[in-house]
Design a protein around this motif. Structure first.
Motif, PDB file in Angstrom:
ATOM      1  N   ILE A 162       0.834  -1.201   0.000  1.00 30.70           N
ATOM      2  CA  ILE A 162       0.000   0.000   0.000  1.00 30.70           C
ATOM      3  C   ILE A 162       0.868   1.250   0.000  1.00 30.70           C
ATOM      4  O   ILE A 162       0.576   2.233  -0.693  1.00 30.70           O
ATOM      5  CB  ILE A 162      -0.961  -0.013   1.209  1.00 30.70           C
ATOM      6  CG1 ILE A 162      -2.033  -1.095   1.009  1.00 30.70           C
ATOM      7  CG2 ILE A 162      -1.617   1.351   1.415  1.00 30.70           C
ATOM      8  CD1 ILE A 162      -2.968  -1.254   2.178  1.00 30.70           C
ATOM      9  N   GLN A 163       1.950   1.233   0.759  1.00 33.08           N
ATOM     10  CA  GLN A 163       2.865   2.374   0.766  1.00 33.08           C
ATOM     11  C   GLN A 163       3.446   2.620  -0.620  1.00 33.08           C
ATOM     12  O   GLN A 163       3.588   3.766  -1.053  1.00 33.08           O
ATOM     13  CB  GLN A 163       3.989   2.136   1.780  1.00 33.08           C
ATOM     14  CG  GLN A 163       3.536   2.169   3.230  1.00 33.08           C
ATOM     15  CD  GLN A 163       4.671   1.862   4.197  1.00 33.08           C
ATOM     16  OE1 GLN A 163       5.724   1.344   3.800  1.00 33.08           O
ATOM     17  NE2 GLN A 163       4.475   2.157   5.466  1.00 33.08           N
ATOM     18  N   VAL A 164       3.772   1.546  -1.322  1.00 34.66           N
ATOM     19  CA  VAL A 164       4.320   1.680  -2.678  1.00 34.66           C
ATOM     20  C   VAL A 164       3.265   2.239  -3.619  1.00 34.66           C
ATOM     21  O   VAL A 164       3.530   3.150  -4.415  1.00 34.66           O
ATOM     22  CB  VAL A 164       4.826   0.313  -3.181  1.00 34.66           C
ATOM     23  CG1 VAL A 164       5.243   0.405  -4.645  1.00 34.66           C
ATOM     24  CG2 VAL A 164       5.988  -0.169  -2.335  1.00 34.66           C
ATOM     25  N   LEU A 165       2.052   1.709  -3.540  1.00 34.55           N
ATOM     26  CA  LEU A 165       0.972   2.168  -4.416  1.00 34.55           C
ATOM     27  C   LEU A 165       0.638   3.630  -4.170  1.00 34.55           C
ATOM     28  O   LEU A 165       0.319   4.368  -5.106  1.00 34.55           O
ATOM     29  CB  LEU A 165      -0.274   1.295  -4.200  1.00 34.55           C
ATOM     30  CG  LEU A 165      -0.167  -0.144  -4.734  1.00 34.55           C
ATOM     31  CD1 LEU A 165      -1.255  -1.010  -4.138  1.00 34.55           C
ATOM     32  CD2 LEU A 165      -0.239  -0.149  -6.259  1.00 34.55           C
ATOM     33  N   GLU A 166       0.714   4.059  -2.921  1.00 31.25           N
ATOM     34  CA  GLU A 166       0.417   5.454  -2.603  1.00 31.25           C
ATOM     35  C   GLU A 166       1.448   6.402  -3.210  1.00 31.25           C
ATOM     36  O   GLU A 166       1.161   7.599  -3.364  1.00 31.25           O
ATOM     37  CB  GLU A 166       0.354   5.639  -1.079  1.00 31.25           C
ATOM     38  CG  GLU A 166      -0.895   5.026  -0.457  1.00 31.25           C
ATOM     39  CD  GLU A 166      -0.904   5.139   1.054  1.00 31.25           C
ATOM     40  OE1 GLU A 166       0.181   5.421   1.635  1.00 31.25           O
ATOM     41  OE2 GLU A 166      -1.971   4.934   1.660  1.00 31.25           O
ATOM     42  N   ARG A 167       2.630   5.901  -3.560  1.00 31.80           N
ATOM     43  CA  ARG A 167       3.632   6.726  -4.234  1.00 31.80           C
ATOM     44  C   ARG A 167       3.395   6.828  -5.729  1.00 31.80           C
ATOM     45  O   ARG A 167       4.144   7.479  -6.443  1.00 31.80           O
ATOM     46  CB  ARG A 167       5.043   6.168  -4.000  1.00 31.80           C
ATOM     47  CG  ARG A 167       5.477   6.128  -2.550  1.00 31.80           C
ATOM     48  CD  ARG A 167       7.008   6.134  -2.445  1.00 31.80           C
ATOM     49  NE  ARG A 167       7.646   5.204  -3.358  1.00 31.80           N
ATOM     50  CZ  ARG A 167       8.040   3.975  -3.032  1.00 31.80           C
ATOM     51  NH1 ARG A 167       7.841   3.536  -1.799  1.00 31.80           N
ATOM     52  NH2 ARG A 167       8.635   3.192  -3.904  1.00 31.80           N
TER      53      ARG A 167
END
Length: 334
Positions: A162-167
């Motif tokens: 999720i952290q990666v997708l939010e970037r």
């Protein structure tokens, strides 16, 4: 910032300075019956706290100020320092992102050989996975064979994804069909899709890998004897082949919502997969590992399959499948 402290001598000096705007160190020594060193120490404490303000015209006497004003100045100073630090961190991150985007692809693209960095142990692999996710700037492709992982492991992976997708990083992942048959793993896939990832389901996944920005990959270290060992590969010459493998698997997989049973044959996709692997002469342990179940579960699936086909042996099942076109159906259907 440590909590400010003020001694009794500083309190006495503040009271004296508040009543006498023209006070001096000598007068304070006389009135407070103390030494010049103690007055200077108390004066320094009060200046640090903002309770005494030094004159801008160079006069040695510091003026007493209201405690409320001193506290407000302290807060304002801290807020300004925090804002400067936040701005510095933001500019540093921008420089790092710019350097990573420009220089990392150049570095790995010039590497024409296989990476020889072998990672062993669950903890080290988890750390490398985290680092790999951190360096992603545009795309992550991944395939996930093997048994369904525990819920806590999936939860940690979901948090990282999720952290990666939010970037703004694009993410496509392929998972084995057993993931859809267990509540916690199916929920994981749905949450991953809801976060913005593209998720597909396959009957067979050749091996586990994670490919970042098409220039760095984490793959099984099959040439070693270590269990659960992974290897870092770098360079477009190598990763281009992995992209090709991924796209072929992606084309033969199905979206998460379309991963149910096969209506024409009456066999589930799992049964069709087992039937196809049986026809190649694979052993039970190999088939179980391929579809991500235990050997005991596989044998139960095989028993149900042969009962449904009305046969008593693997050979008969293969003949029946070939005559009825089930093997072709298992290959062609998504």
């Amino acid at each position: 910032m440590s909590a400010p402290s003020i001694g009794p001598q500083a309190l006495r000096l503040f009271q004296y300075a508040s009543a006498r705007s023209d006070w001096s160190v000598r007068s304070a020594c006389e009135q407070l019956d103390t030494t010049a060193d103690e007055i200077e120490h108390a004066r320094g404490q009060l200046i640090d706290l903002g309770l005494l303000v030094e004159s801008s015209d160079g006069e040695p006497t510091a003026k007493a100020t209201a405690p409320e004003a001193a506290l407000l100045r302290l807060l304002t100073t801290e807020e300004e320092a925090t804002a400067r630090l936040a701005d510095h961190i933001r500019r540093t991150r921008e420089r790092i992102d710019a350097m990573r985007e420009v220089f990392l692809p150049l570095h790995v693209a010039r590497s024409g050989t296989l990476g020889d960095e072998v990672i062993t142990g669950a903890d080290r692999i988890a750390r490398v996975l985290g680092d790999t996710a951190d360096i992603a700037t545009s795309e992550i492709l991944s395939m996930h064979p093997g048994p369904v992982r525990p819920s806590e492991v999936l939860a940690e992976g979901l948090r990282r994804d999720i952290q990666v997708l939010e970037r703004g990083v694009t993410m496509r992942s392929i998972h084995l069909r057993p993931m859809t048959r267990i509540v916690h793993s199916m929920n994981h896939l749905r949450e991953l899709r809801a976060a913005g990832a593209q998720v597909r389901i396959a009957n067979i996944v050749p091996f586990r890998f994670i490919l970042v920005d098409r220039v760095q990959a984490l793959v099984p270290a099959l040439h070693t004897n270590a269990a659960n060992a992974m290897m870092v590969l770098r360079g477009e010459a190598v990763t281009a082949l992995l992209v090709k493998v991924f796209e072929m698997c992606w084309a033969s997989s199905v979206p998460l919502d379309d991963s149910g049973a096969d209506g024409e044959s009456g066999l589930t996709s799992q049964q069709l997969c087992v039937l196809r692997l049986m026809s190649t002469g694979r052993k039970d342990e190999s088939i179980a590992r391929e579809i991500g179940v235990s050997v005991r579960t596989l044998r139960r699936v095989m028993a149900d399959l042969m009962a449904q086909l009305g046969v008593e042996s693997r050979f008969q099942a293969g003949v029946r499948a070939a005559r009825t076109g089930l093997l072709d159906q298992g290959v062609s259907r998504k």
